[in-house]
Design a protein around this motif. Structure first.
Motif, PDB file in Angstrom:
ATOM      1  N   ARG A   1       0.862  -1.188   0.000  1.00  0.00           N
ATOM      2  CA  ARG A   1       0.000   0.000   0.000  1.00  0.00           C
ATOM      3  C   ARG A   1       0.889   1.225   0.000  1.00  0.00           C
ATOM      4  O   ARG A   1       2.046   1.165   0.407  1.00  0.00           O
ATOM      5  CB  ARG A   1      -0.862   0.030   1.263  1.00  0.00           C
ATOM      6  N   ASN A   2       0.312   2.330  -0.403  1.00  0.00           N
ATOM      7  CA  ASN A   2       1.033   3.594  -0.303  1.00  0.00           C
ATOM      8  C   ASN A   2       0.709   4.247   1.033  1.00  0.00           C
ATOM      9  O   ASN A   2      -0.447   4.280   1.444  1.00  0.00           O
ATOM     10  CB  ASN A   2       0.657   4.529  -1.446  1.00  0.00           C
ATOM     11  N   VAL A   3       1.738   4.739   1.686  1.00  0.00           N
ATOM     12  CA  VAL A   3       1.609   5.421   2.972  1.00  0.00           C
ATOM     13  C   VAL A   3       2.046   6.865   2.779  1.00  0.00           C
ATOM     14  O   VAL A   3       3.065   7.136   2.143  1.00  0.00           O
ATOM     15  CB  VAL A   3       2.481   4.735   4.053  1.00  0.00           C
ATOM     16  N   VAL A   4       1.270   7.786   3.334  1.00  0.00           N
ATOM     17  CA  VAL A   4       1.630   9.202   3.307  1.00  0.00           C
ATOM     18  C   VAL A   4       2.552   9.468   4.496  1.00  0.00           C
ATOM     19  O   VAL A   4       2.223   9.140   5.640  1.00  0.00           O
ATOM     20  CB  VAL A   4       0.378  10.097   3.389  1.00  0.00           C
ATOM     21  N   TYR A   5       3.705  10.039   4.204  1.00  0.00           N
ATOM     22  CA  TYR A   5       4.679  10.451   5.223  1.00  0.00           C
ATOM     23  C   TYR A   5       4.625  11.965   5.319  1.00  0.00           C
ATOM     24  O   TYR A   5       4.577  12.648   4.288  1.00  0.00           O
ATOM     25  CB  TYR A   5       6.100  10.061   4.811  1.00  0.00           C
ATOM     26  N   GLU A   6       4.663  12.471   6.541  1.00  0.00           N
ATOM     27  CA  GLU A   6       4.627  13.917   6.739  1.00  0.00           C
ATOM     28  C   GLU A   6       5.647  14.310   7.811  1.00  0.00           C
ATOM     29  O   GLU A   6       5.718  13.681   8.856  1.00  0.00           O
ATOM     30  CB  GLU A   6       3.223  14.312   7.185  1.00  0.00           C
ATOM     31  N   LEU A   7       6.417  15.323   7.516  1.00  0.00           N
ATOM     32  CA  LEU A   7       7.358  15.902   8.477  1.00  0.00           C
ATOM     33  C   LEU A   7       6.931  17.344   8.703  1.00  0.00           C
ATOM     34  O   LEU A   7       6.773  18.100   7.744  1.00  0.00           O
ATOM     35  CB  LEU A   7       8.790  15.860   7.931  1.00  0.00           C
ATOM     36  N   VAL A   8       6.700  17.704   9.971  1.00  0.00           N
ATOM     37  CA  VAL A   8       6.205  19.040  10.304  1.00  0.00           C
ATOM     38  C   VAL A   8       7.210  19.748  11.208  1.00  0.00           C
ATOM     39  O   VAL A   8       7.555  19.237  12.280  1.00  0.00           O
ATOM     40  CB  VAL A   8       4.841  18.958  11.033  1.00  0.00           C
ATOM     41  N   ILE A   9       7.668  20.900  10.751  1.00  0.00           N
ATOM     42  CA  ILE A   9       8.537  21.760  11.556  1.00  0.00           C
ATOM     43  C   ILE A   9       7.778  23.062  11.756  1.00  0.00           C
ATOM     44  O   ILE A   9       7.454  23.756  10.787  1.00  0.00           O
ATOM     45  CB  ILE A   9       9.900  21.998  10.881  1.00  0.00           C
TER      46      ILE A   9
ATOM     47  N   ASP B   1     -10.245  -9.524  15.328  1.00  0.00           N
ATOM     48  CA  ASP B   1     -10.182  -9.942  13.927  1.00  0.00           C
ATOM     49  C   ASP B   1     -10.223  -8.732  12.997  1.00  0.00           C
ATOM     50  O   ASP B   1      -9.453  -8.646  12.041  1.00  0.00           O
ATOM     51  CB  ASP B   1     -11.346 -10.884  13.580  1.00  0.00           C
ATOM     52  N   LEU B   2     -11.127  -7.804  13.283  1.00  0.00           N
ATOM     53  CA  LEU B   2     -11.253  -6.616  12.439  1.00  0.00           C
ATOM     54  C   LEU B   2     -10.041  -5.696  12.602  1.00  0.00           C
ATOM     55  O   LEU B   2      -9.500  -5.200  11.610  1.00  0.00           O
ATOM     56  CB  LEU B   2     -12.542  -5.860  12.773  1.00  0.00           C
ATOM     57  N   LEU B   3      -9.602  -5.494  13.827  1.00  0.00           N
ATOM     58  CA  LEU B   3      -8.459  -4.604  14.074  1.00  0.00           C
ATOM     59  C   LEU B   3      -7.181  -5.137  13.430  1.00  0.00           C
ATOM     60  O   LEU B   3      -6.312  -4.352  13.037  1.00  0.00           O
ATOM     61  CB  LEU B   3      -8.275  -4.393  15.573  1.00  0.00           C
ATOM     62  N   ALA B   4      -7.067  -6.444  13.297  1.00  0.00           N
ATOM     63  CA  ALA B   4      -5.887  -7.039  12.655  1.00  0.00           C
ATOM     64  C   ALA B   4      -5.826  -6.690  11.168  1.00  0.00           C
ATOM     65  O   ALA B   4      -4.760  -6.782  10.541  1.00  0.00           O
ATOM     66  CB  ALA B   4      -5.899  -8.553  12.841  1.00  0.00           C
ATOM     67  N   LYS B   5      -6.952  -6.270  10.609  1.00  0.00           N
ATOM     68  CA  LYS B   5      -7.010  -5.921   9.179  1.00  0.00           C
ATOM     69  C   LYS B   5      -6.691  -4.451   8.911  1.00  0.00           C
ATOM     70  O   LYS B   5      -6.685  -4.020   7.764  1.00  0.00           O
ATOM     71  CB  LYS B   5      -8.399  -6.249   8.612  1.00  0.00           C
ATOM     72  N   LEU B   6      -6.424  -3.689   9.963  1.00  0.00           N
ATOM     73  CA  LEU B   6      -6.071  -2.288   9.767  1.00  0.00           C
ATOM     74  C   LEU B   6      -4.738  -2.161   9.022  1.00  0.00           C
ATOM     75  O   LEU B   6      -3.838  -2.971   9.201  1.00  0.00           O
ATOM     76  CB  LEU B   6      -5.957  -1.577  11.114  1.00  0.00           C
ATOM     77  N   ALA B   7      -4.650  -1.133   8.216  1.00  0.00           N
ATOM     78  CA  ALA B   7      -3.404  -0.830   7.506  1.00  0.00           C
ATOM     79  C   ALA B   7      -2.973   0.583   7.857  1.00  0.00           C
ATOM     80  O   ALA B   7      -3.808   1.479   8.033  1.00  0.00           O
ATOM     81  CB  ALA B   7      -3.620  -0.952   5.997  1.00  0.00           C
ATOM     82  N   ILE B   8      -1.686   0.778   7.960  1.00  0.00           N
ATOM     83  CA  ILE B   8      -1.174   2.120   8.211  1.00  0.00           C
ATOM     84  C   ILE B   8      -1.350   2.927   6.922  1.00  0.00           C
ATOM     85  O   ILE B   8      -1.014   2.468   5.837  1.00  0.00           O
ATOM     86  CB  ILE B   8       0.285   2.085   8.704  1.00  0.00           C
ATOM     87  N   VAL B   9      -1.934   4.127   7.046  1.00  0.00           N
ATOM     88  CA  VAL B   9      -2.197   4.955   5.878  1.00  0.00           C
ATOM     89  C   VAL B   9      -1.411   6.269   5.910  1.00  0.00           C
ATOM     90  O   VAL B   9      -1.203   6.890   4.870  1.00  0.00           O
ATOM     91  CB  VAL B   9      -3.705   5.248   5.705  1.00  0.00           C
ATOM     92  N   ARG B  10      -1.002   6.676   7.105  1.00  0.00           N
ATOM     93  CA  ARG B  10      -0.276   7.942   7.237  1.00  0.00           C
ATOM     94  C   ARG B  10       0.610   7.882   8.471  1.00  0.00           C
ATOM     95  O   ARG B  10       0.227   7.328   9.492  1.00  0.00           O
ATOM     96  CB  ARG B  10      -1.280   9.084   7.390  1.00  0.00           C
ATOM     97  N   VAL B  11       1.785   8.487   8.351  1.00  0.00           N
ATOM     98  CA  VAL B  11       2.683   8.624   9.494  1.00  0.00           C
ATOM     99  C   VAL B  11       3.234  10.049   9.483  1.00  0.00           C
ATOM    100  O   VAL B  11       3.699  10.529   8.451  1.00  0.00           O
ATOM    101  CB  VAL B  11       3.810   7.559   9.490  1.00  0.00           C
ATOM    102  N   ALA B  12       3.087  10.724  10.624  1.00  0.00           N
ATOM    103  CA  ALA B  12       3.536  12.115  10.717  1.00  0.00           C
ATOM    104  C   ALA B  12       4.605  12.228  11.801  1.00  0.00           C
ATOM    105  O   ALA B  12       4.486  11.617  12.867  1.00  0.00           O
ATOM    106  CB  ALA B  12       2.362  13.032  11.042  1.00  0.00           C
ATOM    107  N   PHE B  13       5.607  13.028  11.513  1.00  0.00           N
ATOM    108  CA  PHE B  13       6.730  13.236  12.433  1.00  0.00           C
ATOM    109  C   PHE B  13       6.754  14.704  12.845  1.00  0.00           C
ATOM    110  O   PHE B  13       6.718  15.598  12.000  1.00  0.00           O
ATOM    111  CB  PHE B  13       8.051  12.855  11.762  1.00  0.00           C
ATOM    112  N   HIS B  14       6.826  14.918  14.151  1.00  0.00           N
ATOM    113  CA  HIS B  14       6.859  16.268  14.731  1.00  0.00           C
ATOM    114  C   HIS B  14       8.093  16.347  15.638  1.00  0.00           C
ATOM    115  O   HIS B  14       7.991  16.124  16.842  1.00  0.00           O
ATOM    116  CB  HIS B  14       5.581  16.531  15.538  1.00  0.00           C
ATOM    117  N   PRO B  15       9.264  16.639  15.065  1.00  0.00           N
ATOM    118  CA  PRO B  15      10.508  16.596  15.841  1.00  0.00           C
ATOM    119  C   PRO B  15      10.557  17.572  17.016  1.00  0.00           C
ATOM    120  O   PRO B  15      11.342  17.377  17.933  1.00  0.00           O
ATOM    121  CB  PRO B  15      11.593  16.902  14.817  1.00  0.00           C
TER     122      PRO B  15
END
Length: 164
Positions: free
Chosen positions: A29-37, A111-125
């Motif tokens: 799958r495609n995951v959206v990566y975000e870096l916020v400064i 069972d349902l929660l095991a089917k979750l996929a990561i769709v976005r990850v955001a980093f806030h350093p």
């Protein structure tokens, strides 16, 4: 001005506020990566640390999934409410498709929660309390809801929340 080159985000100037966004494949799958400064003059080391985390999405994903599993042990938790909501709102055939076979009437929230996929990850350093945010959702655009797992600067899960 120190520019950091990153394999996902490209060129980053940590001394200037901004949002860097990119999409990269992860587990088919495609995951959206975000870096916020947010503020000027952020130390380069803080950004480099965040980028190290971005390079290790499998470890972050494992942490997020464990947090969701642990959260689901409480029937009033965000993870439990997420599963309950989708069992109630989605048509039975759609739930069956998501689960890959088991009848919805015999399936558990786990069972349902095991089917979750990561769709976005955001980093806030800059954030101590919410350094990383992982958003999980069901495949196939069947919902507007996500389960958000927030990880603090020490690598400890600080929250699991349902959002739309």
């Amino acid at each position: 001005m120190t520019t950091i080159e990153h394999s996902i985000f490209g060129a980053i100037d940590p001394s200037k506020p901004g949002v860097w966004e990119a999409t990269a494949p992860y587990e088919r799958r495609n995951v959206v990566y975000e870096l916020v400064i947010d503020e000027e003059g952020l130390e380069t080391d803080a950004v480099v640390d965040a980028l190290r985390l971005a390079d290790d999405l499998p470890s972050l994903d494992a942490t997020g999934r464990e947090a969701i599993r642990a959260d689901s042990s409480n029937s009033e938790s965000a993870a439990s409410l997420y599963a309950e909501h989708h069992f109630e709102e989605l048509p039975e055939d759609r739930v069956r498709d998501l689960l890959g076979g088991p009848e919805p009437s015999t399936a558990s929230p786990t069972d349902l929660l095991a089917k979750l996929a990561i769709v976005r990850v955001a980093f806030h350093p800059e954030s101590q309390d919410a350094r990383v945010r992982l958003d999980y959702s069901l495949a196939g655009e069947v919902t507007d809801y996500v389960l958000c797992v927030t990880i603090d600067a020490e690598g400890v899960v600080s929250s699991v929340e349902m959002e739309s």
